[in-house]
Motif scaffolding. Structure first.
Motif, short mmCIF file in Angstrom:
data_model
loop_
_atom_site.label_atom_id
_atom_site.label_comp_id
_atom_site.label_asym_id
_atom_site.label_seq_id
_atom_site.Cartn_x
_atom_site.Cartn_y
_atom_site.Cartn_z
N SER A 23 13.79 34.09 19.64
CA SER A 23 12.96 34.69 19.00
C SER A 23 11.45 34.52 19.32
CB SER A 23 13.25 34.18 17.44
OG SER A 23 14.49 34.51 17.02
N PHE A 24 10.92 35.45 20.11
CA PHE A 24 9.55 35.18 20.66
C PHE A 24 8.47 35.47 19.76
CE2 PHE A 24 11.62 36.19 24.77
CZ PHE A 24 11.08 35.10 25.27
N GLY A 25 8.92 36.16 18.60
CA GLY A 25 7.82 36.76 17.38
C GLY A 25 7.54 35.50 16.44
N ASP A 26 8.46 34.59 16.06
CA ASP A 26 8.43 33.56 15.25
C ASP A 26 8.17 32.27 15.79
OD1 ASP A 26 8.44 32.16 13.17
OD2 ASP A 26 10.27 32.69 12.26
N LYS A 27 7.28 31.60 15.91
CA LYS A 27 6.95 30.51 16.60
C LYS A 27 7.52 29.21 16.10
CE LYS A 27 2.43 31.89 18.51
NZ LYS A 27 1.11 31.45 18.70
N ASN A 28 7.89 29.68 14.63
CA ASN A 28 8.45 28.50 14.07
C ASN A 28 9.86 28.12 14.53
OD1 ASN A 28 6.40 28.00 11.87
ND2 ASN A 28 7.02 29.70 10.75
N ASN A 29 10.67 28.92 15.35
CA ASN A 29 12.02 28.98 15.71
C ASN A 29 11.86 28.20 17.06
OD1 ASN A 29 13.29 30.40 13.90
ND2 ASN A 29 12.89 32.40 14.77
N GLY A 30 10.57 27.87 17.76
CA GLY A 30 10.65 27.34 18.94
C GLY A 30 9.63 26.09 18.89
N VAL A 31 9.96 25.15 19.66
CA VAL A 31 9.02 23.78 19.68
C VAL A 31 8.30 23.90 21.14
CG1 VAL A 31 8.86 21.38 19.77
CG2 VAL A 31 10.68 22.50 18.36
N PRO A 32 6.66 23.96 20.92
CA PRO A 32 5.86 23.84 22.06
C PRO A 32 6.29 22.68 22.92
CG PRO A 32 4.62 24.40 20.24
CD PRO A 32 5.83 23.89 19.71
N VAL A 33 6.28 23.04 24.26
CA VAL A 33 6.78 21.79 25.40
C VAL A 33 5.59 22.03 26.41
CG1 VAL A 33 8.18 20.49 26.74
CG2 VAL A 33 8.85 21.41 24.64
N GLY A 34 4.27 21.72 26.16
CA GLY A 34 3.26 21.84 27.19
C GLY A 34 3.10 23.56 27.04
N PRO A 35 3.27 24.05 28.43
CA PRO A 35 3.11 25.51 28.27
C PRO A 35 4.46 26.38 27.79
CG PRO A 35 3.54 24.87 30.63
CD PRO A 35 3.34 23.43 29.72
N ALA A 36 5.41 25.60 27.48
CA ALA A 36 6.74 25.99 27.45
C ALA A 36 7.20 26.04 26.04
CB ALA A 36 8.09 25.52 28.10
N VAL A 37 8.23 26.71 25.55
CA VAL A 37 8.53 26.66 24.35
C VAL A 37 10.15 26.59 24.21
CG1 VAL A 37 9.09 27.96 21.90
CG2 VAL A 37 7.04 28.46 23.37
N LYS A 38 10.54 25.42 23.38
CA LYS A 38 11.91 24.85 23.42
C LYS A 38 12.45 25.43 22.04
CE LYS A 38 14.83 20.93 23.94
NZ LYS A 38 14.87 19.27 24.27
N TYR A 39 13.85 26.19 22.25
CA TYR A 39 14.50 26.59 21.26
C TYR A 39 15.91 25.65 21.09
CZ TYR A 39 11.33 30.78 21.93
OH TYR A 39 10.22 31.29 21.78
N GLN A 40 16.10 25.36 19.93
CA GLN A 40 17.29 24.72 19.68
C GLN A 40 18.43 25.72 19.16
OE1 GLN A 40 18.10 21.21 19.84
NE2 GLN A 40 15.61 20.82 20.52
N LEU A 41 19.46 25.69 19.79
CA LEU A 41 20.41 26.74 19.65
C LEU A 41 21.77 26.21 19.07
CD1 LEU A 41 19.64 28.48 23.02
CD2 LEU A 41 18.94 29.29 20.93
N VAL A 42 22.39 25.47 19.78
CA VAL A 42 23.63 24.84 19.45
C VAL A 42 24.69 26.26 19.10
CG1 VAL A 42 24.88 23.40 17.89
CG2 VAL A 42 22.38 22.77 18.08
N GLN A 43 24.75 26.73 20.20
CA GLN A 43 25.53 28.08 20.20
C GLN A 43 26.69 27.72 21.01
OE1 GLN A 43 25.07 31.23 18.87
NE2 GLN A 43 27.17 31.48 19.46
N ASN A 44 28.13 28.21 20.19
CA ASN A 44 29.45 27.92 20.97
C ASN A 44 29.46 28.99 22.08
OD1 ASN A 44 30.27 25.81 19.63
ND2 ASN A 44 30.89 27.16 17.82
N CYS A 45 29.96 28.91 23.18
CA CYS A 45 30.28 29.55 24.13
C CYS A 45 31.95 30.13 24.40
CB CYS A 45 29.92 28.96 25.65
SG CYS A 45 28.27 27.96 25.43
N HIS A 46 31.92 31.19 25.13
CA HIS A 46 33.33 31.78 25.25
C HIS A 46 33.83 31.33 26.57
CE1 HIS A 46 36.53 34.60 24.97
NE2 HIS A 46 36.19 34.98 26.44
N VAL A 47 34.85 30.74 26.56
CA VAL A 47 35.59 29.94 27.66
C VAL A 47 36.75 30.65 28.21
CG1 VAL A 47 36.28 27.87 28.86
CG2 VAL A 47 34.50 27.97 27.05
N ASP A 48 37.13 31.12 29.59
CA ASP A 48 38.11 31.45 30.10
C ASP A 48 38.40 30.85 31.16
OD1 ASP A 48 38.78 33.87 28.48
OD2 ASP A 48 37.32 34.94 29.46
N VAL A 49 39.71 30.43 31.36
CA VAL A 49 40.24 29.69 32.60
C VAL A 49 41.35 30.47 32.91
CG1 VAL A 49 41.35 27.70 33.30
CG2 VAL A 49 39.64 27.30 31.52
#
Length: 209
Positions: free
Chosen positions: A183-209
């Motif tokens: 979410s680029f529009g809402d700065k509250n969703n990211g934490v500034p890390v110097g010139p970057a923005v860190k997003y906490q996601l905790v998103q499950n991934c789809h896995v195929d083996v």
């Protein structure tokens, strides 16, 4: 006994041998299948579970008419849910994709081993400087950025082996797809890390083996 009777007798003997051989082969195949089913029933093998924990965006913008520059760092965790099976990660290539197009070079993770119920964590950097993209993607990206949200897929292609006791299996292909909604529009969703923005996601991934 005539020659005709002798020939018929030999033919019957061959048929009996063929039947016995067919029964023996069928019994052997059924035994192997039963052993495989029994091993599966005891071990209950389960594929590893991946989670995309966070993503730090350093750059994500159009640099030229149809070129995309994207630099980010992601944190991925993998958990082995098996109580009797260990996992060898022989090769893991991580890259980012946007709208099904690869936008960064693959980053090779170091080979790793994962014991029973263990958790591994990786934090690779993904780089894609001035990557050519399809012309329509530049317009779609501009629309997504104006809307304030875009979807980046963090993907893993790799090879894994399973270990049960002293037995180690052959290599299996591993494919992981982790959706990351940024979410680029809402700065509250990211934490500034110097010139970057860190997003906490905790998103499950789809896995195929």
């Amino acid at each position: 006994m005539t020659a005709k009777d002798c020939g018929a007798h030999h033919l019957d003997e061959r048929k009996k041998l063929f039947r016995l051989a067919a029964v023996a082969v069928l019994a052997f195949v059924l035994l192997i299948l039963f052993i495989i089913f029994l091993v599966w029933l005891i071990l209950r093998p389960t594929k590893p579970r991946f989670i995309l924990l966070d993503a730090t965006i350093y750059a994500f913008n159009i640099s030229g008419p149809n070129f995309l520059t994207s630099n980010l760092q992601v944190t991925l965790s993998s958990r082995n849910p098996n109580a009797r099976i260990s996992i060898y990660y022989d090769k893991l290539d991580v890259y980012a994709a946007y709208r099904s197009q690869q936008i960064t070079l693959p980053t090779l993770l170091p080979a790793d081993y994962q014991g029973h119920k263990d958790i591994n964590v990786w934090s690779p950097f993904l780089y894609g400087n001035a990557v050519p993209i399809a012309p329509y993607l530049a317009d779609v990206l501009a629309q997504d950025q104006m809307a304030g949200t875009l979807l980046i897929n963090v993907r893993i292609n790799g090879r894994v082996r399973w270990k049960v006791g002293t037995f180690i299996s052959g290599r299996y292909h591993l494919y992981v797809n982790c959706p990351a909604y940024i979410s680029f529009g809402d700065k509250n969703n990211g934490v500034p890390v110097g010139p970057a923005v860190k997003y906490q996601l905790v998103q499950n991934c789809h896995v195929d083996v």
